[in-house]
Design a protein around this motif. Structure first.
Motif, short mmCIF file in Angstrom:
data_model
loop_
_atom_site.label_atom_id
_atom_site.label_comp_id
_atom_site.label_asym_id
_atom_site.label_seq_id
_atom_site.Cartn_x
_atom_site.Cartn_y
_atom_site.Cartn_z
N ARG A 236 0.84 -1.24 0.00
CA ARG A 236 0.12 0.06 -0.09
C ARG A 236 0.78 1.51 -0.07
O ARG A 236 0.54 2.23 -0.66
CB ARG A 236 -0.65 0.12 1.20
CG ARG A 236 -1.84 -1.29 1.12
CD ARG A 236 -2.90 -1.10 2.40
NE ARG A 236 -3.71 -0.07 2.60
CZ ARG A 236 -4.76 0.17 3.42
NH1 ARG A 236 -4.77 -0.89 4.36
NH2 ARG A 236 -5.57 1.15 3.42
N ARG A 237 2.14 1.16 0.60
CA ARG A 237 2.82 2.41 0.76
C ARG A 237 3.25 2.87 -0.89
O ARG A 237 3.31 3.94 -1.27
CB ARG A 237 4.11 2.00 1.55
CG ARG A 237 5.06 3.41 1.56
CD ARG A 237 6.20 3.11 2.66
NE ARG A 237 6.91 4.23 2.71
CZ ARG A 237 8.19 4.17 3.64
NH1 ARG A 237 8.17 3.29 4.71
NH2 ARG A 237 8.78 5.25 3.77
N ASP A 238 3.91 1.81 -1.53
CA ASP A 238 4.10 1.93 -3.14
C ASP A 238 3.03 2.52 -3.69
O ASP A 238 3.17 3.30 -4.69
CB ASP A 238 4.71 0.56 -3.76
CG ASP A 238 6.15 0.13 -2.97
OD1 ASP A 238 6.76 1.05 -2.38
OD2 ASP A 238 6.39 -1.05 -3.47
N LEU A 239 1.73 1.75 -3.71
CA LEU A 239 0.58 2.35 -4.38
C LEU A 239 0.28 3.91 -3.80
O LEU A 239 0.07 4.62 -4.91
CB LEU A 239 -0.49 1.58 -3.79
CG LEU A 239 -1.95 1.95 -4.32
CD1 LEU A 239 -1.86 2.06 -6.00
CD2 LEU A 239 -2.94 1.17 -4.02
N ARG A 240 0.63 4.03 -2.59
CA ARG A 240 0.14 5.53 -2.32
C ARG A 240 1.43 6.48 -3.04
O ARG A 240 0.82 7.53 -3.26
CB ARG A 240 0.32 5.80 -0.65
CG ARG A 240 -0.95 5.10 -0.02
CD ARG A 240 -0.76 5.53 1.39
NE ARG A 240 -1.55 4.67 2.45
CZ ARG A 240 -1.31 3.79 3.13
NH1 ARG A 240 0.13 3.55 3.36
NH2 ARG A 240 -2.18 3.26 3.72
#
Length: 225
Positions: free
Chosen positions: A38-42
């Motif tokens: 989710r961090r990479d997506l954000r």
């Protein structure tokens, strides 16, 4: 070569024929579909948001394209007749308080995004690139307050700054470098959880913005930020 998170997200949008106005899946579902954290997506979404390719509404989700006027905050009427000097004065009143609150409430991910944004400011090559990352920097601070009213207000302020007759210009590299250093000073204080210093550094920055506007008007140019 492995594709970046942004490239994988763009491929997903193309494969699913998503277009402006379409809602993206919830963050958790989208991250799972893309096989990324989710961090990479954000981070990928932040890059698209900075470029004006997605917009996020508090409690609404994430959508492709620019924010429609009907979803803009009700305070958008403030944009009419506001000069760059008016906007700078308003920001000087509001944003130091915002950053002091954000310093107390920001998550480690919030602070990491602000650090990244300040670095991108420092390497901006022209006014358009600066504007993208500068607007995102100030919006990220508002988002870190976890206060929907503050976030909505900062969204309106950013919209006011984009008016053709009110848009501020970072006309030269020296100006951009100077303001990028001030952004980094704000982030440094936030990382140290020193809200009073973060507010003081933001106040210094916005006073510097305000100071430049009248002199630029006297020359008949656009206001410098």
């Amino acid at each position: 070569m492995e594709k970046s998170a942004l490239d994988r997200l763009l491929d997903y949008l193309a494969q699913h024929n998503l277009k402006d106005g379409d809602a993206l899946p919830p963050e958790r579902s989208l991250a799972e579909a893309l096989g990324m954290s989710r961090r990479d997506l954000r981070a990928a979404l932040a890059s698209m948001e900075a470029a004006g390719r997605v917009w996020r509404g508090v409690g609404r989700g994430t959508y492709l394209g620019a924010r429609p006027l009907k979803f803009s905050a009700s305070l958008r009427s403030l944009r009419a007749g506001s000069s760059p000097a008016d906007i700078a004065e308003m920001r000087l009143v509001l944003e130091p308080a915002f950053v002091e609150l954000a310093t107390l409430k920001a998550s480690p991910d919030d602070l990491a995004e602000l650090e990244k944004c300040a670095r991108r400011n420092a390497t901006a090559k022209d006014d358009d690139e600066w504007q993208q990352w500068d607007h995102r920097f100030h919006l990220l601070i508002a988002q870190a307050t976890r206060n929907p009213a503050i976030i909505a207000l900062m969204d309106v302020v950013n919209g006011m700054r984009m008016k053709p007759n009110a848009r501020e210009k970072t006309a030269d590299q020296d100006t951009r470098r100077h303001f990028a250093m001030q952004h980094q000073d704000v982030v440094k204080a936030m990382l140290e959880r020193d809200g009073a210093t973060a507010a003081a550094r933001m106040r210094d920055h916005l006073l510097n913005v305000q100071w430049r506007i009248p002199s630029q008007r006297e020359r008949g140019d656009d206001a410098v930020r």
